[in-house]
Motif scaffolding. Sequence first.
Motif, short mmCIF file in Angstrom:
data_model
loop_
_atom_site.label_atom_id
_atom_site.label_comp_id
_atom_site.label_asym_id
_atom_site.label_seq_id
_atom_site.Cartn_x
_atom_site.Cartn_y
_atom_site.Cartn_z
N ALA A 125 52.92 4.42 21.80
CA ALA A 125 52.84 5.84 21.45
C ALA A 125 54.21 6.46 21.67
CB ALA A 125 51.79 6.56 22.28
N VAL A 126 54.59 7.35 20.76
CA VAL A 126 55.84 8.08 20.87
C VAL A 126 55.50 9.56 21.03
CG1 VAL A 126 58.03 8.67 19.77
CG2 VAL A 126 57.04 6.38 19.44
N PHE A 127 55.99 10.17 22.12
CA PHE A 127 55.66 11.55 22.47
C PHE A 127 56.84 12.47 22.16
CE2 PHE A 127 52.91 8.87 24.89
CZ PHE A 127 51.76 9.60 25.19
N LEU A 132 52.46 19.47 23.82
CA LEU A 132 51.59 19.50 24.98
C LEU A 132 50.60 18.34 24.94
CD1 LEU A 132 50.77 23.32 25.04
CD2 LEU A 132 52.49 22.10 26.40
N TYR A 133 50.36 17.76 26.10
CA TYR A 133 49.44 16.63 26.24
C TYR A 133 48.54 16.91 27.45
CZ TYR A 133 53.07 14.89 23.21
OH TYR A 133 53.97 14.77 22.18
N ALA A 134 47.24 16.74 27.27
CA ALA A 134 46.33 17.09 28.35
C ALA A 134 45.06 16.26 28.30
CB ALA A 134 45.97 18.58 28.26
N PHE A 156 49.98 6.38 32.21
CA PHE A 156 50.94 7.34 32.76
C PHE A 156 51.36 7.03 34.19
CE2 PHE A 156 48.59 9.98 29.57
CZ PHE A 156 49.65 10.21 28.72
N GLY A 157 50.75 6.04 34.80
CA GLY A 157 50.99 5.76 36.21
C GLY A 157 49.85 6.33 37.04
N ARG A 158 49.53 5.68 38.14
CA ARG A 158 48.34 6.04 38.89
C ARG A 158 48.36 7.49 39.37
NH1 ARG A 158 46.14 6.67 43.75
NH2 ARG A 158 43.98 5.98 44.06
N GLU A 159 49.47 7.91 40.00
CA GLU A 159 49.49 9.25 40.58
C GLU A 159 49.48 10.32 39.50
OE1 GLU A 159 52.08 12.03 43.67
OE2 GLU A 159 52.39 9.86 43.60
N LEU A 160 50.37 10.20 38.51
CA LEU A 160 50.44 11.21 37.46
C LEU A 160 49.16 11.20 36.62
CD1 LEU A 160 51.88 13.37 35.83
CD2 LEU A 160 53.07 11.55 34.59
N ALA A 174 58.40 16.41 27.93
CA ALA A 174 59.58 16.36 28.79
C ALA A 174 59.18 16.23 30.25
CB ALA A 174 60.43 17.62 28.59
N GLU A 175 58.09 16.90 30.66
CA GLU A 175 57.64 16.77 32.05
C GLU A 175 57.11 15.37 32.33
OE1 GLU A 175 54.53 18.66 35.33
OE2 GLU A 175 54.66 19.57 33.34
#
Length: 258
Positions: A125-127, A132-134, A156-160, A174-175
């Motif tokens: 996937a290219v963001f 916005l992504y939710a 996205f990784g476990r914490e995020l 970007a975030e």
Amino acid sequence: MTTHATSAATPVVRLSREGPLAVVTLDDAEGRNTFSPALTAQLVDCVERAAADPGTRAVLVEGRPELFCAGGTQRELVNFARGDATFDTDDFFRVFARCPLPVIASLQGHAIGGGLVLALYADFAVFSERSLYAGNFMRYGFTPGMGATHLFPARFGRELGTEMLYTARNYRGAELRERGAPVRVVPHADVPRTARELARSVCGPPRTSVELLKQEMAAPLLAATTEAIAREAALHRTSFRLPEVLDRIEAAYGDTGR
């Protein structure tokens, strides 16, 4: 996976070709690229037709420039809240993982809720930096579905990924990049080109070899999400019945005729 009949309505998903690359475009302006019966049926049909063409080596999926996919419709969420349907009755959203060829999602526009989950089943996937992504399930008060409890931490990784599900807030691309998400994030205008370059880069090997690799890479994902979807469905039997859930859907969409 449930078999869909192609809708006779005006096409809201298009299939085109760019050499060995099949391009599937979600383009339901009126319905805001939500999971209407027409969009989900046509999406599955287009992906299946793309894969059935012996000349295809990869599938690129894109939405509208401002919106990739907004996920569930009001009617769908109300049906879930009233117990008239469940997330696990139709797994059309795993069509990218089931596709025998690599699928690249071009997320130039926003991807919200189930729309983002759909994209996370793609191989790549290219963001966009600014879109916005939710994973906004908990914004309505019900627990995540569609395999999101596996996909978000995995992609996205476990914490995020866990944070995204709990907070249900919007994250700009970007975030995600700043937070160390292992996904490709590029300037907004560069998303289509970057996604196409990535898609074309996997078109070189013999199709049989591509299919074998896709089967090997997708098998663990399908197995893990099958288990996750079953667990999520059990949680939904409680969370969707909470009175405030329908209230939140009404507040977000307007009167549902309860």
